[in-house]
Design an enzyme around this catalytic site. Structure first.
Site, PDB file in Angstrom:
ATOM      1  N   PRO A 224       7.571  30.946  84.624  1.00  0.00           N
ATOM      2  CA  PRO A 224       7.344  30.606  83.211  1.00  0.00           C
ATOM      3  C   PRO A 224       6.177  31.383  82.590  1.00  0.00           C
ATOM      4  O   PRO A 224       6.203  31.699  81.403  1.00  0.00           O
ATOM      5  CB  PRO A 224       7.058  29.100  83.257  1.00  0.00           C
ATOM      6  CG  PRO A 224       7.818  28.621  84.453  1.00  0.00           C
ATOM      7  CD  PRO A 224       7.702  29.722  85.456  1.00  0.00           C
TER       8      PRO A 224
ATOM      9  N   GLU B  23      15.479  43.420  84.194  1.00  0.00           N
ATOM     10  CA  GLU B  23      14.961  44.441  85.115  1.00  0.00           C
ATOM     11  C   GLU B  23      13.856  45.282  84.484  1.00  0.00           C
ATOM     12  O   GLU B  23      13.752  46.486  84.716  1.00  0.00           O
ATOM     13  CB  GLU B  23      16.091  45.361  85.617  1.00  0.00           C
ATOM     14  CG  GLU B  23      17.278  44.638  86.223  1.00  0.00           C
ATOM     15  CD  GLU B  23      16.960  43.971  87.545  1.00  0.00           C
ATOM     16  OE1 GLU B  23      15.795  43.988  87.964  1.00  0.00           O
ATOM     17  OE2 GLU B  23      17.880  43.415  88.166  1.00  0.00           O
TER      18      GLU B  23
ATOM     19  N   ALA C 189      14.213  35.557  93.327  1.00  0.00           N
ATOM     20  CA  ALA C 189      13.352  34.715  92.497  1.00  0.00           C
ATOM     21  C   ALA C 189      12.003  35.393  92.311  1.00  0.00           C
ATOM     22  O   ALA C 189      11.115  35.300  93.169  1.00  0.00           O
ATOM     23  CB  ALA C 189      13.190  33.331  93.122  1.00  0.00           C
TER      24      ALA C 189
ATOM     25  N   ARG D   4      44.313  47.744  61.909  1.00  0.00           N
ATOM     26  CA  ARG D   4      43.933  47.043  60.684  1.00  0.00           C
ATOM     27  C   ARG D   4      44.184  47.947  59.474  1.00  0.00           C
ATOM     28  O   ARG D   4      43.802  49.121  59.465  1.00  0.00           O
ATOM     29  CB  ARG D   4      42.449  46.668  60.742  1.00  0.00           C
ATOM     30  CG  ARG D   4      41.890  46.034  59.466  1.00  0.00           C
ATOM     31  CD  ARG D   4      42.460  44.659  59.216  1.00  0.00           C
ATOM     32  NE  ARG D   4      41.740  43.994  58.125  1.00  0.00           N
ATOM     33  CZ  ARG D   4      42.066  42.809  57.645  1.00  0.00           C
ATOM     34  NH1 ARG D   4      43.096  42.154  58.159  1.00  0.00           N
ATOM     35  NH2 ARG D   4      41.381  42.269  56.660  1.00  0.00           N
TER      36      ARG D   4
ATOM     37  N   THR E  79      11.479  45.120  80.630  1.00  0.00           N
ATOM     38  CA  THR E  79      11.777  45.354  79.220  1.00  0.00           C
ATOM     39  C   THR E  79      11.699  46.850  78.921  1.00  0.00           C
ATOM     40  O   THR E  79      10.965  47.600  79.567  1.00  0.00           O
ATOM     41  CB  THR E  79      10.796  44.614  78.301  1.00  0.00           C
ATOM     42  OG1 THR E  79       9.485  45.173  78.478  1.00  0.00           O
ATOM     43  CG2 THR E  79      10.757  43.125  78.619  1.00  0.00           C
TER      44      THR E  79
END
Length: 387
Positions: free
Chosen positions: A127, A365, A123, A270, A367
């Site tokens: 926020p 982990e 943790a 395809r 940006t």
């Protein structure tokens, strides 16, 4: 310089690949869409000993080398990236406890974490504080032989299953620089005032929960201070994130591999204008680019992992691998969707899930833009070189 896997690593990969193809691939799409928790898959990972991946053998773990660590997350993410998240947070946290915990903490937690009887996460994020961990506001004040924790954490993987949950706090909010007043406390799941308040809805990365955690005057004994010394928390967290970036890079390779597999099969099967679409040069060029970028990302990830096995500091290498592999995952998923045409947008095909899972790899982990800045600073300071 040897780019081949050892016999032991190849056998390990074959075992993992068989497990993923047998137990994850057949159910991933349906379970992901329904929001079903993969209980049976977690149990199978326990039986395989995968929860002991980063735990020393003396505590019942398998103490995997870092290349095998990367292989694990590559193969599992190839099947379903969300499953890799369940194991990833557990492994990063277990590594941190094994590396930084006191002997008593290691004895208390590692044997059960190794078997998966206990699970854990980490943790860090709040926020109002993500990449800038020194900006966290969660505090832990000393009260006799206890710490009393107050704050909110968010985007916590395994929050509903972690016991203990390592929580990054400020034990001295006035410390300058801030990291000198930061510590990690191991919070038991049954601690009074500890609440998993909600699951966060996500575009992708389903299968595992990502939660908000509230700590309302949570009291834990001072013996739960990781390592037993205040002020070491940020260093402890950042050292564990080196393995976390290998984890993310390897997951990215797994996503890219699955995108390649799906695109190649579709190009062969395809037909359009009475011939396989793989006969058209436009499709061939896109397929070739997926293959080139995939193999480059894989080699960079294994290179960074092998550097860690050599015992050298490799925060720059792991950052490079994470940046390149995560960007590759997103590009490969996009190109595979284009090869599929309209069917790539359908929930009946695997591609749309890969397309939703891939963007997280460039965020988790650290940006990619922040990592690029860190890489550049290391190069400018002469702490890392290229070539």
């Amino acid at each position: 310089m040897d780019f081949t896997l050892s016999d032991e690593q190849r056998l390990y990969r074959e075992t993992l690949r068989d497990f993923v193809d047998r137990e994850i691939v057949p159910v991933a799409r349906d379970w992901e869409h329904s929001g079903r928790y993969p209980t049976e898959i977690v149990e199978s990972m326990r039986k395989l000993g995968l929860f002991g991946l980063s735990i020393p053998e003396e505590y019942g773990g398998i103490a995997a080398d870092t290349v095998s660590f990367a292989l694990t997350f590559e193969e599992i993410a190839r099947g379903w990236m969300g499953i890799a998240g369940i194991l990833g947070s557990h492994s990063v946290s277990s590594w941190m406890i094994a590396r930084h915990g006191t002997p008593e903490q290691r004895d208390a937690y590692l044997p059960e974490l190794a078997t998966g009887e206990r699970r854990t996460g980490i943790a860090l994020t709040e926020p109002g504080a993500g990449t800038d961990l020194q900006g966290i506001s969660t505090t832990a004040r000393r009260d006799g032989d206890d710490y009393v924790i107050t704050g909110t954490k968010t985007w916590i993987t395994n929050a509903r299953h972690a016991d203990p949950l390592p929580v990054l706090v400020k034990t001295d909010p006035r410390a300058q620089p801030a990291h000198q007043g930061m510590s990690i406390l191991l919070v038991p799941a049954d601690a009074e005032g500890f609440t998993v308040s909600k699951d966060i809805g996500k575009l992708g990365y389903k299968g595992t929960e990502s939660c908000e955690v509230v700590l309302d005057e949570v009291r834990v004994p001072s013996s739960q201070l990781l390592g037993g010394v205040e002020g070491k928390g940020l260093q402890q967290a950042l050292s564990s994130l080196e393995t976390g970036r290998i984890n993310i890079a390897a997951r990215s390779v797994g996503i890219a591999q699955r995108a390649y597999d799906e695109a190649l099969a579709y190009a062969r099967d395809r037909t359009a204008f009475k011939q396989p679409i793989g006969d058209f040069q436009a499709v061939q060029l896109r397929l070739a680019e997926i293959a080139v970028q995939l193999q480059a990302a894989r080699l960079m990830t294994y290179w960074a992992a092998s550097r860690m096995d050599d015992g050298v500091r490799m925060d720059t290498e792991s950052g490079m691998a994470k940046v390149f592999a995560s960007e590759t995952a997103l590009q490969c998923a996009t190109d595979a969707m284009r090869i599929h045409g309209g069917y790539g947008y359908s929930t009946e095909f695997e591609i749309e899930r890969l397309y939703r899972d891939a963007p997280l790899m460039s965020i988790g982990e650290g940006t990619n833009d922040v990592l690029r800045t860190g890489i550049a600073k290391s190069l400018l300071a002469g702490k890392a070189t290229v070539g």
